[in-house]
Design a protein around this motif. Structure first.
Motif, PDB file in Angstrom:
ATOM      1  N   ALA A 137     -59.136   7.871  51.545  1.00  0.00           N
ATOM      2  CA  ALA A 137     -58.046   8.493  50.787  1.00  0.00           C
ATOM      3  C   ALA A 137     -58.477   9.810  50.141  1.00  0.00           C
ATOM      4  O   ALA A 137     -57.672  10.459  49.465  1.00  0.00           O
ATOM      5  CB  ALA A 137     -57.556   7.537  49.706  1.00  0.00           C
ATOM      6  N   GLY A 138     -59.720  10.218  50.377  1.00  0.00           N
ATOM      7  CA  GLY A 138     -60.175  11.524  49.924  1.00  0.00           C
ATOM      8  C   GLY A 138     -60.946  11.525  48.621  1.00  0.00           C
ATOM      9  O   GLY A 138     -61.172  12.594  48.043  1.00  0.00           O
ATOM     10  N   PHE A 139     -61.391  10.350  48.164  1.00  0.00           N
ATOM     11  CA  PHE A 139     -62.128  10.266  46.910  1.00  0.00           C
ATOM     12  C   PHE A 139     -63.612  10.064  47.168  1.00  0.00           C
ATOM     13  O   PHE A 139     -64.004   9.402  48.136  1.00  0.00           O
ATOM     14  CB  PHE A 139     -61.596   9.112  46.050  1.00  0.00           C
ATOM     15  CG  PHE A 139     -60.202   9.331  45.548  1.00  0.00           C
ATOM     16  CD1 PHE A 139     -59.976   9.930  44.322  1.00  0.00           C
ATOM     17  CD2 PHE A 139     -59.117   8.954  46.321  1.00  0.00           C
ATOM     18  CE1 PHE A 139     -58.696  10.146  43.857  1.00  0.00           C
ATOM     19  CE2 PHE A 139     -57.822   9.166  45.866  1.00  0.00           C
ATOM     20  CZ  PHE A 139     -57.612   9.762  44.632  1.00  0.00           C
TER      21      PHE A 139
ATOM     22  N   PRO B 287     -56.899   4.494  45.238  1.00  0.00           N
ATOM     23  CA  PRO B 287     -55.811   4.891  44.344  1.00  0.00           C
ATOM     24  C   PRO B 287     -54.516   5.102  45.122  1.00  0.00           C
ATOM     25  O   PRO B 287     -54.524   5.470  46.302  1.00  0.00           O
ATOM     26  CB  PRO B 287     -56.327   6.199  43.728  1.00  0.00           C
ATOM     27  CG  PRO B 287     -57.817   6.087  43.804  1.00  0.00           C
ATOM     28  CD  PRO B 287     -58.084   5.357  45.102  1.00  0.00           C
ATOM     29  N   ILE B 288     -53.398   4.885  44.451  1.00  0.00           N
ATOM     30  CA  ILE B 288     -52.093   4.884  45.108  1.00  0.00           C
ATOM     31  C   ILE B 288     -51.372   6.198  44.811  1.00  0.00           C
ATOM     32  O   ILE B 288     -51.214   6.578  43.640  1.00  0.00           O
ATOM     33  CB  ILE B 288     -51.246   3.712  44.593  1.00  0.00           C
ATOM     34  CG1 ILE B 288     -51.973   2.390  44.831  1.00  0.00           C
ATOM     35  CG2 ILE B 288     -49.867   3.698  45.251  1.00  0.00           C
ATOM     36  CD1 ILE B 288     -51.399   1.237  44.052  1.00  0.00           C
ATOM     37  N   PRO B 289     -50.902   6.929  45.845  1.00  0.00           N
ATOM     38  CA  PRO B 289     -50.138   8.167  45.597  1.00  0.00           C
ATOM     39  C   PRO B 289     -48.767   7.851  45.010  1.00  0.00           C
ATOM     40  O   PRO B 289     -48.072   6.951  45.470  1.00  0.00           O
ATOM     41  CB  PRO B 289     -50.029   8.802  46.986  1.00  0.00           C
ATOM     42  CG  PRO B 289     -50.259   7.691  47.952  1.00  0.00           C
ATOM     43  CD  PRO B 289     -51.136   6.691  47.283  1.00  0.00           C
ATOM     44  N   VAL B 290     -48.405   8.585  43.970  1.00  0.00           N
ATOM     45  CA  VAL B 290     -47.112   8.409  43.290  1.00  0.00           C
ATOM     46  C   VAL B 290     -46.607   9.782  42.873  1.00  0.00           C
ATOM     47  O   VAL B 290     -47.375  10.752  42.804  1.00  0.00           O
ATOM     48  CB  VAL B 290     -47.240   7.504  42.042  1.00  0.00           C
ATOM     49  CG1 VAL B 290     -47.647   6.095  42.419  1.00  0.00           C
ATOM     50  CG2 VAL B 290     -48.217   8.107  41.045  1.00  0.00           C
ATOM     51  N   PRO B 291     -45.300   9.903  42.575  1.00  0.00           N
ATOM     52  CA  PRO B 291     -44.807  11.173  42.020  1.00  0.00           C
ATOM     53  C   PRO B 291     -45.466  11.472  40.681  1.00  0.00           C
ATOM     54  O   PRO B 291     -45.752  10.573  39.895  1.00  0.00           O
ATOM     55  CB  PRO B 291     -43.302  10.924  41.854  1.00  0.00           C
ATOM     56  CG  PRO B 291     -42.990   9.794  42.763  1.00  0.00           C
ATOM     57  CD  PRO B 291     -44.212   8.930  42.798  1.00  0.00           C
ATOM     58  N   CYS B 292     -45.727  12.722  40.409  1.00  0.00           N
ATOM     59  CA  CYS B 292     -46.338  13.099  39.135  1.00  0.00           C
ATOM     60  C   CYS B 292     -45.333  12.936  37.999  1.00  0.00           C
ATOM     61  O   CYS B 292     -44.171  13.309  38.125  1.00  0.00           O
ATOM     62  CB  CYS B 292     -46.805  14.553  39.181  1.00  0.00           C
ATOM     63  SG  CYS B 292     -48.188  14.859  40.305  1.00  0.00           S
TER      64      CYS B 292
END
Length: 613
Positions: free
Chosen positions: A201-203, A27-32
């Motif tokens: 990525a921590g999943f 999964p890709i980190p993005v602003p909430c």
């Protein structure tokens, strides 16, 4: 035989360094987002789905008109019917669905054959007057093996069945002994490398990720087995935007603390929550969760409806491969069957060998340090924690633990379609769950199980007779309708859909091959398609020349009263022949071992002697 998946750290290219691994599955980190409704109560339809269904209705109406013109029902004023549907601003256009059962590659391919027989783009289907019904569907639901065509057709922008076989290349074995990674298949090492990016990525990762990556090289479009293809991305495809395809629904079952446990593995109770996954949202209608969250934003852990980490959110958790891998993840049952000599974890599907299962377990232990219990399930960050709309483990746990929805005994994915919010009028049910042992045909158990579950919870569904009656009345070899008489439903009224039940059976070929058969020749695919076509058309109408008209009668039945029209005499005759009338025959049936229905003189031994599969 599958090679043991004992993978060394060196073989997966230094898993501790994420930058050295192939990117794309994590999964890709993005602003909430600041304006997102993260959770909605399970009341009514998601507004986006409701808008889409409304947009689908004019398209269905035109498809229905074309289908009915071809059908030429006797004494039925088709023009008046269509005019009245238009006068209602399409509000009374029937909502039609199709549900494809679990059953591995068997159900995936025979179910695809049934879709083909309903497709108005196939001239032979139009000749038999079943063509065009595929174009009238609003919903298409799948579970386990049935999820593969359900997701694949929609992710590929809804091609024909013959076109999609060219995409699938089913003759390639993606499961056993893949020696080199290509555009069409991946080795175990490659798939573990892909999964590792998500792990780093921590999943949580598990068997659902592995199975999904293996199946994706066949069923999911895009590079590297659709590595970046997401389920919510279906909403952006041209035929979805123009409402020219049905909306897919995938079923998953919850499992966890409170369920029975054997050898460190949970077995879900029959009343466990069933989760819907659509391109719009993920959640459950009742049970431990009564809420939904946007599918596009799966992967974010929420508390009381808000992100636990509101500075960084993620997108892309909803890979198509994870969705189909989760829906087909019955690893707990396969393992328990294998270690208990088939006394635990029994359901319609039969397991692979214990050595195969041990190989997968060894791979997860070696690469990720995960044991059997930790890797057996699909694990999703929990978006429903600390909500008044959740209870039990789903209320307190940071993750949801999910498995193949058929583990609850409902292998045909009706549940999402019979929710009152969706107002489905008619469902084509395809069953190839292979629950009639020892020859892997079908006895209707899963159809009956859904009736029992719907009756217990007050959901609208036809009354279904017990298995002995289904078999003795030949409803598992010839299609039948249930719920024609609205009084013979769980709610006693027309809120329940009519169900046309079709079980895979040997008409022109013996298609009871193993659900684990991982390579299928084009010649066998053609035989599968022909056999499913014969089931849908009842041998090109040779069983009953009026059969196609009888399907049409059932399709429009629920909508007739809403537009103020009466059932015709022809349809009344059809219902007398094909609707279950409440009669029971509970004698012990014979073993399900039919000869070819279109040529009873040809038993399996004779047929097998002249067929290479």
């Amino acid at each position: 035989m599958m090679q043991p998946l004992f993978i060394s750290i060196a073989a997966v290219a230094a898993l501790s360094a994420a930058q050295e691994l192939p990117q794309g599955y994590a999964p890709i980190p993005v602003p909430c987002p600041t304006d997102l409704q993260w959770v909605r109560p399970a009341v009514g339809l998601n507004p986006a789905e409701a808008d889409w269904v409304q947009g689908r209705k004019p398209v269905v109406l035109e498809a229905l008109r074309t289908y009915l013109e071809r059908l030429e029902l006797a004494d039925f004023d088709m023009g008046e019917y269509i005019a009245r549907l238009n006068d209602s601003h399409q509000a009374h256009v029937p909502i039609i669905g199709m549900a494809i059962s679990g059953g591995g590659f068997g159900s995936a391919f025979t179910g695809t054959g049934a879709m083909r027989a309903f497709d108005g783009r196939l001239p032979a289907a139009n000749t038999q007057r079943t063509g065009g019904l595929l174009q009238t569907l609003t919903y298409l639901s799948g579970l386990s093996g049935g999820s593969w065509p359900t997701v694949s057709f929609t992710a590929h922008n809804f091609p024909t069945a013959d076109e999609i076989v060219d995409y699938w290349k089913p003759e390639i074995d993606r499961i056993y002994n893949v020696e080199n990674t290509t555009a069409d298949a991946a080795t175990e090492v490659t798939m573990f490398e892909q999964i590792a990016t998500k792990f780093e990525a921590g999943f949580d990762v598990g068997v659902s990720d592995y199975l999904g990556r293996a199946y994706a090289y066949e069923f999911i479009p895009g590079e590297e087995g659709g590595l970046n293809t997401t389920y919510s991305g279906i909403r952006q495809l041209s035929k979805f935007l123009s409402h020219e395809m049905p909306m897919p629904i995938i079923h998953l079952a919850e499992v966890g603390s409170g369920d029975l446990e054997y050898d460190g593995l949970w077995v879900p109770q029959a009343n466990r929550s069933l989760f819907d996954v659509t391109p719009f949202e993920f959640g459950a209608w009742e049970g431990s969760v009564r809420a939904f969250t946007p599918t596009e934003w799966l992967g974010n852990r929420l508390s009381n409806g808000q992100p636990v980490n509101d500075s960084v959110c993620v997108r892309g958790f909803d890979r198509d491969s994870l969705i189909i891998g989760s829906s087909a993840d019955a690893f707990n049952f396969w393992y328990l069957e294998a270690v208990s000599n088939d006394t635990l974890g029994q359901f319609a599907k039969r397991a692979v060998t214990l050595s195969d299962l041990d190989g997968i377990i060894e791979g997860f232990e070696e690469v990720f340090g995960l044991n059997l219990t930790q890797s057996a399930y699909a694990v999703y960050p929990n978006p429903f924690a600390n909500l008044s709309l959740s209870s039990g483990v789903a209320h307190t746990a940071p993750e949801l633990t999910l498995v193949d929805g058929s583990e609850t005994g409902q292998t045909i994915p009706f549940w999402g379609q019979i929710q009152p919010a969706r107002n489905v009028d008619f469902i084509f049910a395809w069953d190839d769950s292979q629950d009639a042992s020892p020859y892997s045909w079908n006895n209707g158990t899963n159809l009956y199980n859904t009736y029992r579950a719907a009756n217990a919870t007050g959901l609208p569904f036809p009354v279904i007779p017990p298995v002995n009656t289904l078999m003795n009345m030949n409803y598992t070899t010839h299609p039948a309708f249930f719920g024609c008489n609205a009084s013979r439903t769980t709610t006693g009224d027309e809120r329940a859909p009519i169900v046309m039940y079709m079980a895979n059976a040997p008409y022109s070929a013996y298609t009871n091959y193993s659900f684990t058969q991982s390579a299928t020749s084009r010649e066998q695919m053609q035989e599968i398609f022909e056999n499913s076509f014969n089931i849908v058309t009842q041998g090109n109408g040779t069983w009953d020349a009026e059969w196609a008209e009888c399907i049409g009668c059932a399709v429009v039945e629920r909508s007739l009263a809403r537009v103020g029209m009466q059932r015709t005499h022809q349809c009344t005759r059809c219902f007398e022949r094909y609707c279950w009338n409440g009669e029971l025959d509970e004698r012990t049936p014979a073993v399900m071992n039919p000869s070819l229905i279109l040529d009873p003189s040809e038993g399996f031994a004779e047929w097998n002697a002249t067929n290479p599969f």
